[in-house]
Design a protein around this motif. Sequence first.
Motif, PDB file in Angstrom:
ATOM      1  N   UNK A  54       0.793  -1.225  -0.142  1.00 22.92           N
ATOM      2  CA  UNK A  54       0.095   0.010  -0.053  1.00 22.92           C
ATOM      3  C   UNK A  54       0.826   1.358   0.035  1.00 22.92           C
ATOM      4  N   UNK A  55       1.884   1.271   0.958  1.00 18.50           N
ATOM      5  CA  UNK A  55       2.689   2.372   0.753  1.00 18.50           C
ATOM      6  C   UNK A  55       3.403   2.414  -0.538  1.00 18.50           C
ATOM      7  N   UNK A  56       4.197   1.662  -1.069  1.00 17.08           N
ATOM      8  CA  UNK A  56       4.923   1.426  -2.412  1.00 17.08           C
ATOM      9  C   UNK A  56       3.750   2.058  -3.283  1.00 17.08           C
ATOM     10  N   UNK A  57       2.538   1.511  -3.556  1.00 14.60           N
ATOM     11  CA  UNK A  57       1.557   2.233  -4.430  1.00 14.60           C
ATOM     12  C   UNK A  57       1.276   3.704  -4.319  1.00 14.60           C
ATOM     13  N   UNK A  58       1.240   4.179  -3.172  1.00 14.96           N
ATOM     14  CA  UNK A  58       0.820   5.494  -2.723  1.00 14.96           C
ATOM     15  C   UNK A  58       2.018   6.421  -3.101  1.00 14.96           C
ATOM     16  N   UNK A  59       3.230   5.772  -2.827  1.00 15.60           N
ATOM     17  CA  UNK A  59       4.427   6.587  -3.203  1.00 15.60           C
ATOM     18  C   UNK A  59       4.470   6.775  -4.801  1.00 15.60           C
ATOM     19  N   UNK A  60       4.202   5.379  -5.477  1.00 15.57           N
ATOM     20  CA  UNK A  60       4.366   5.588  -6.835  1.00 15.57           C
ATOM     21  C   UNK A  60       3.311   6.578  -7.381  1.00 15.57           C
ATOM     22  N   UNK A  61       2.186   6.483  -6.912  1.00 16.75           N
ATOM     23  CA  UNK A  61       1.018   7.667  -7.296  1.00 16.75           C
ATOM     24  C   UNK A  61       1.463   8.910  -7.075  1.00 16.75           C
ATOM     25  N   UNK A  62       2.034   9.171  -5.808  1.00 13.47           N
ATOM     26  CA  UNK A  62       2.487  10.585  -5.714  1.00 13.47           C
ATOM     27  C   UNK A  62       3.698  11.023  -6.877  1.00 13.47           C
ATOM     28  N   UNK A  63       4.580  10.224  -7.193  1.00 18.70           N
ATOM     29  CA  UNK A  63       5.585  10.386  -7.970  1.00 18.70           C
ATOM     30  C   UNK A  63       4.838  10.774  -9.639  1.00 18.70           C
ATOM     31  N   UNK A  64       3.835  10.075  -9.698  1.00 20.00           N
ATOM     32  CA  UNK A  64       3.051  10.310 -10.982  1.00 20.00           C
ATOM     33  C   UNK A  64       2.616  11.567 -11.225  1.00 20.00           C
ATOM     34  N   UNK A  65       2.577  12.346 -10.136  1.00 21.96           N
ATOM     35  CA  UNK A  65       1.877  13.603 -10.434  1.00 21.96           C
ATOM     36  C   UNK A  65       2.943  14.614 -10.863  1.00 21.96           C
ATOM     37  N   UNK A  66       4.197  14.005 -11.032  1.00 24.80           N
ATOM     38  CA  UNK A  66       5.331  14.817 -11.480  1.00 24.80           C
ATOM     39  C   UNK A  66       5.835  14.768 -12.913  1.00 24.80           C
ATOM     40  N   UNK A  67       5.048  13.599 -13.633  1.00 23.34           N
ATOM     41  CA  UNK A  67       5.420  13.233 -15.097  1.00 23.34           C
ATOM     42  C   UNK A  67       4.314  12.471 -15.657  1.00 23.34           C
ATOM     43  N   UNK A  68       4.406  12.345 -16.874  1.00 25.42           N
ATOM     44  CA  UNK A  68       3.421  11.336 -17.605  1.00 25.42           C
ATOM     45  C   UNK A  68       3.630   9.886 -17.269  1.00 25.42           C
ATOM     46  N   UNK A  69       4.888   9.632 -16.824  1.00 31.73           N
ATOM     47  CA  UNK A  69       5.072   8.170 -16.855  1.00 31.73           C
ATOM     48  C   UNK A  69       6.050   7.937 -15.704  1.00 31.73           C
ATOM     49  N   UNK A  70       6.018   6.816 -14.854  1.00 36.81           N
ATOM     50  CA  UNK A  70       6.816   6.359 -13.507  1.00 36.81           C
ATOM     51  C   UNK A  70       7.534   5.041 -13.821  1.00 36.81           C
ATOM     52  N   UNK A  71       8.737   5.161 -13.223  1.00 35.43           N
ATOM     53  CA  UNK A  71       9.649   4.199 -13.416  1.00 35.43           C
ATOM     54  C   UNK A  71       9.607   3.448 -11.900  1.00 35.43           C
TER      55      UNK A  71
END
Length: 101
Positions: A54-71
């Motif tokens: 759950x934490x990894x998912x929320x952290x990944x979603x937060x990073x998604x706000x900074x670009x159109x693609x997330x690694x």
Amino acid sequence: MIVSFSVAPSTDNADGSVHKAVAAAVKIVRDSGLPNSTSSMFTELEGEWDEVMDVVKRATEAVGAYGSRVSLVLKADIRPGYTGELTGKLERLEQAIHSQE
């Protein structure tokens, strides 16, 4: 379980900097209350499967706000019945190193 992960957005920044996005992710990890550690390359997080993911998912979603693609790079050590391994593994390593001196 211990999860080591690195998450970053794609970026158009001239210098390739992603520190603001990474800061947003690390804040979520730290606010989770789970044992964690962050280095220059990865963040480690310890807990039960569902709470860690759950934490990894929320952290990944937060990073998604900074670009159109997330690694997302993720490695997990799944060892049921063990806790405190985020520091315990390092303590055993240090003991092994010192015993070789």
